[in-house]
Design a protein around this motif. Structure first.
Motif, PDB file in Angstrom:
ATOM      1  N   HIS A  22      15.428 -17.350  13.578  1.00 22.63           N
ATOM      2  CA  HIS A  22      14.748 -16.149  14.182  1.00 22.63           C
ATOM      3  C   HIS A  22      15.203 -14.866  13.293  1.00 22.63           C
ATOM      4  O   HIS A  22      14.543 -13.747  13.017  1.00 22.63           O
ATOM      5  N   HIS A  23      16.356 -15.025  12.712  1.00 22.85           N
ATOM      6  CA  HIS A  23      17.052 -13.704  11.828  1.00 22.85           C
ATOM      7  C   HIS A  23      15.844 -13.845  10.522  1.00 22.85           C
ATOM      8  O   HIS A  23      15.471 -12.812  10.039  1.00 22.85           O
ATOM      9  N   ALA A  24      15.603 -15.010   9.867  1.00 17.39           N
ATOM     10  CA  ALA A  24      14.741 -15.029   8.642  1.00 17.39           C
ATOM     11  C   ALA A  24      13.192 -14.471   9.164  1.00 17.39           C
ATOM     12  O   ALA A  24      12.423 -13.898   8.580  1.00 17.39           O
ATOM     13  N   GLU A  25      12.694 -14.790  10.353  1.00 22.79           N
ATOM     14  CA  GLU A  25      11.492 -14.593  10.830  1.00 22.79           C
ATOM     15  C   GLU A  25      11.584 -12.869  11.088  1.00 22.79           C
ATOM     16  O   GLU A  25      10.492 -12.161  10.722  1.00 22.79           O
ATOM     17  N   ALA A  26      12.657 -12.351  11.535  1.00 25.53           N
ATOM     18  CA  ALA A  26      12.395 -10.687  11.595  1.00 25.53           C
ATOM     19  C   ALA A  26      12.696 -10.239  10.372  1.00 25.53           C
ATOM     20  O   ALA A  26      11.937  -9.142  10.065  1.00 25.53           O
ATOM     21  N   LEU A  27      13.332 -10.706   9.322  1.00 22.74           N
ATOM     22  CA  LEU A  27      13.168 -10.116   7.903  1.00 22.74           C
ATOM     23  C   LEU A  27      11.926 -10.277   7.509  1.00 22.74           C
ATOM     24  O   LEU A  27      11.371  -9.276   6.695  1.00 22.74           O
ATOM     25  N   ALA A  28      11.235 -11.353   7.566  1.00 26.58           N
ATOM     26  CA  ALA A  28       9.891 -11.547   7.093  1.00 26.58           C
ATOM     27  C   ALA A  28       8.846 -10.738   7.640  1.00 26.58           C
ATOM     28  O   ALA A  28       7.994 -10.214   6.947  1.00 26.58           O
ATOM     29  N   ALA A  29       9.279  -9.962   8.883  1.00 27.31           N
ATOM     30  CA  ALA A  29       8.184  -9.312   9.416  1.00 27.31           C
ATOM     31  C   ALA A  29       8.463  -7.767   8.791  1.00 27.31           C
ATOM     32  O   ALA A  29       7.635  -7.025   9.375  1.00 27.31           O
ATOM     33  N   ALA A  30       9.430  -7.757   7.726  1.00 26.11           N
ATOM     34  CA  ALA A  30       9.354  -6.194   7.260  1.00 26.11           C
ATOM     35  C   ALA A  30       8.211  -5.781   6.620  1.00 26.11           C
ATOM     36  O   ALA A  30       8.075  -4.590   6.405  1.00 26.11           O
ATOM     37  N   GLY A  31       7.326  -6.757   5.908  1.00 29.97           N
ATOM     38  CA  GLY A  31       6.226  -6.262   5.274  1.00 29.97           C
ATOM     39  C   GLY A  31       5.833  -7.442   4.432  1.00 29.97           C
ATOM     40  O   GLY A  31       6.470  -8.264   4.041  1.00 29.97           O
ATOM     41  N   PRO A  32       4.615  -7.149   3.781  1.00 31.58           N
ATOM     42  CA  PRO A  32       4.085  -8.140   3.043  1.00 31.58           C
ATOM     43  C   PRO A  32       4.716  -8.501   1.687  1.00 31.58           C
ATOM     44  O   PRO A  32       4.078  -9.409   0.904  1.00 31.58           O
ATOM     45  N   PHE A  33       5.774  -7.553   1.134  1.00 27.54           N
ATOM     46  CA  PHE A  33       6.402  -7.869   0.032  1.00 27.54           C
ATOM     47  C   PHE A  33       7.475  -8.769   0.274  1.00 27.54           C
ATOM     48  O   PHE A  33       8.248  -9.106  -0.663  1.00 27.54           O
ATOM     49  N   VAL A  34       7.473  -9.559   1.377  1.00 22.05           N
ATOM     50  CA  VAL A  34       8.528 -10.458   1.720  1.00 22.05           C
ATOM     51  C   VAL A  34       8.066 -11.851   2.030  1.00 22.05           C
ATOM     52  O   VAL A  34       6.944 -11.863   2.441  1.00 22.05           O
ATOM     53  N   THR A  35       8.592 -12.716   1.098  1.00 20.58           N
ATOM     54  CA  THR A  35       8.155 -14.176   1.034  1.00 20.58           C
ATOM     55  C   THR A  35       9.161 -14.883   1.864  1.00 20.58           C
ATOM     56  O   THR A  35      10.304 -14.940   1.538  1.00 20.58           O
ATOM     57  N   LEU A  36       8.835 -15.674   3.044  1.00 20.62           N
ATOM     58  CA  LEU A  36       9.825 -16.562   3.694  1.00 20.62           C
ATOM     59  C   LEU A  36       9.652 -18.155   3.121  1.00 20.62           C
ATOM     60  O   LEU A  36       8.370 -18.573   3.328  1.00 20.62           O
ATOM     61  N   GLU A  37      10.765 -18.594   3.092  1.00 18.11           N
ATOM     62  CA  GLU A  37      10.616 -20.153   2.712  1.00 18.11           C
ATOM     63  C   GLU A  37      11.494 -20.721   3.430  1.00 18.11           C
ATOM     64  O   GLU A  37      12.932 -20.399   3.646  1.00 18.11           O
ATOM     65  N   ALA A  38      11.294 -21.819   4.467  1.00 20.26           N
ATOM     66  CA  ALA A  38      12.158 -22.421   5.377  1.00 20.26           C
ATOM     67  C   ALA A  38      12.426 -23.695   4.822  1.00 20.26           C
ATOM     68  O   ALA A  38      11.764 -24.370   4.040  1.00 20.26           O
ATOM     69  N   THR A  39      13.792 -24.000   4.914  1.00 17.66           N
ATOM     70  CA  THR A  39      14.193 -25.406   4.468  1.00 17.66           C
ATOM     71  C   THR A  39      14.495 -26.233   5.967  1.00 17.66           C
ATOM     72  O   THR A  39      14.593 -25.643   6.854  1.00 17.66           O
ATOM     73  N   GLY A  40      14.994 -27.392   5.708  1.00 17.08           N
ATOM     74  CA  GLY A  40      15.201 -28.191   6.743  1.00 17.08           C
ATOM     75  C   GLY A  40      16.514 -29.122   6.561  1.00 17.08           C
ATOM     76  O   GLY A  40      16.428 -29.988   5.482  1.00 17.08           O
ATOM     77  N   GLY A  41      17.337 -29.179   7.393  1.00 20.30           N
ATOM     78  CA  GLY A  41      18.429 -30.145   7.045  1.00 20.30           C
ATOM     79  C   GLY A  41      19.479 -29.596   6.307  1.00 20.30           C
ATOM     80  O   GLY A  41      20.553 -30.332   6.116  1.00 20.30           O
ATOM     81  N   LEU A  42      19.381 -28.600   5.947  1.00 22.67           N
ATOM     82  CA  LEU A  42      20.382 -27.927   4.948  1.00 22.67           C
ATOM     83  C   LEU A  42      21.853 -27.195   5.343  1.00 22.67           C
ATOM     84  O   LEU A  42      22.838 -26.909   4.810  1.00 22.67           O
ATOM     85  N   GLY A  43      21.182 -26.759   6.831  1.00 24.89           N
ATOM     86  CA  GLY A  43      22.430 -25.791   7.189  1.00 24.89           C
ATOM     87  C   GLY A  43      22.391 -24.463   6.800  1.00 24.89           C
ATOM     88  O   GLY A  43      21.865 -23.918   6.144  1.00 24.89           O
ATOM     89  N   HIS A  44      23.735 -23.826   6.981  1.00 25.46           N
ATOM     90  CA  HIS A  44      24.002 -22.314   6.695  1.00 25.46           C
ATOM     91  C   HIS A  44      24.890 -22.501   5.273  1.00 25.46           C
ATOM     92  O   HIS A  44      24.453 -21.400   4.500  1.00 25.46           O
ATOM     93  N   ARG A  45      25.581 -23.469   4.794  1.00 30.19           N
ATOM     94  CA  ARG A  45      26.351 -23.448   3.550  1.00 30.19           C
ATOM     95  C   ARG A  45      25.749 -24.277   2.639  1.00 30.19           C
ATOM     96  O   ARG A  45      25.870 -23.801   1.573  1.00 30.19           O
TER      97      ARG A  45
END
Length: 307
Positions: free
Chosen positions: A266-289
């Motif tokens: 949800h942190h990424a989703e909140a940042l992505a909501a800042a405006g159309p200049f933000v591109t969000l890419e989700a990954t799966g299974g990679l964790g935080h580090r």
């Protein structure tokens, strides 16, 4: 924090929060800003750190001073024939190639950002990674947003012009505050692009979760946030990522793993909501580090930085 230490500290913090909230708040702030000790070199984690540091061997090392000490920087220069690759219009002919700053996260160091070095060099950029205060080879015992912003401003000044900042975790919060000018007295740094990998969107939420974890009561939590306000020059709410990013308006890439256990998606989703200049890419299974070592992530970041 290890569970054994929490069992000892929670009752003390809870009592202190009730009878001496100001003292408890100051103690909590110091604890909040103090990274854990690095593991010994004979441990598995310590050996991994030493292996990562070996990847910094080709870099030119320089200690960059700032108001509270110095930070250790690692400069990688592109080959002479590559400096003009994809750089047209980005630098003066007589000046250095544009710089990409790599900014690590909490309880990490520059060595863990090195997967991005080779492809960015191949694209013609100078690459600078550095150990933030109280991390790696840099001075200090604490790290907070004002210290991070001050160190980033110093590094950006020495290695200007800055084309992009690539961050991980808490490094993203520091870059946002530096670009937004959220710390009074620190110059607002400039960059053309920003990549946020596994970044937090809300320092207020992290602060309150920390308080709950260590047993800080309502009065102690208020004292902790008052201390943050005093040190940072602004209340903790000013450092909300979405609002800062909306004010900055830079082309921004946000990459976050859906299974990140340290910072929820949800942190990424909140940042992505800042405006159309933000591109969000989700990954799966990679964790935080492990996300920092993923080939697909390195390729996405490089494409974005090149533009």
């Amino acid at each position: 924090m290890p569970s054994a230490a929490l069992r000892v500290i929670r009752p003390l913090i809870r009592i202190g929060s009730f009878i001496a909230p100001r003292t408890a708040g100051r103690a909590a702030f110091r604890l909040f800003c103090t990274p854990p000790r690095q593991p010994g070199s004979d441990t598995r984690s310590g050996k991994a750190i030493q292996g990562a540091r070996s990847r910094l061997a080709p870099a030119q090392r320089q200690a960059v001073p700032y108001a509270c000490g110095s930070v250790s920087t690692y400069l990688f220069e592109p080959e002479a024939g590559l400096q003009d690759v994809a750089q047209e219009g980005l630098r003066d002919e007589a000046g250095p190639a544009p710089t990409v700053i790599l900014l690590h996260g909490w309880n990490s160091e520059a060595a863990f950002m090195t997967a991005f070095v080779a492809p960015l060099l191949a694209a013609g950029f100078r690459v600078v990674a550095y150990d933030m205060p109280a991390h790696g080879a840099s001075t200090g015992a604490e790290l907070n947003i004002p210290l991070g912003v001050a160190s980033l401003a110093a590094v950006a000044r020495v290695f200007a012009p800055v084309h992009a900042i690539v961050t991980h975790s808490f490094g993203g919060a520091i870059a946002l505050a530096a670009l937004a000018g959220s710390v009074p007295g620190e110059p607002r740094i400039k960059a053309r692009r920003l990549a946020l990998i596994s970044a937090p969107s809300s320092i207020a939420t992290i602060t309150r979760n920390f308080g709950a974890t260590i047993g800080l009561g309502r009065r102690g939590q208020a004292a902790l946030e008052k201390r943050i306000h005093s040190v940072a020059g602004n209340p903790v709410e000013v450092f909300e990522g979405r609002e800062q990013l909306a004010g900055i308006g830079l082309p921004t890439l946000v990459i976050h793993d859906r299974q990140d256990r340290e910072l929820d998606f949800h942190h990424a989703e909140a940042l992505a909501a800042a405006g159309p200049f933000v591109t969000l890419e989700a990954t799966g299974g990679l964790g935080h580090r492990r996300i920092l070592q993923a080939k697909s992530v390195v390729e996405s970041v490089t494409r974005f930085v090149v533009g």
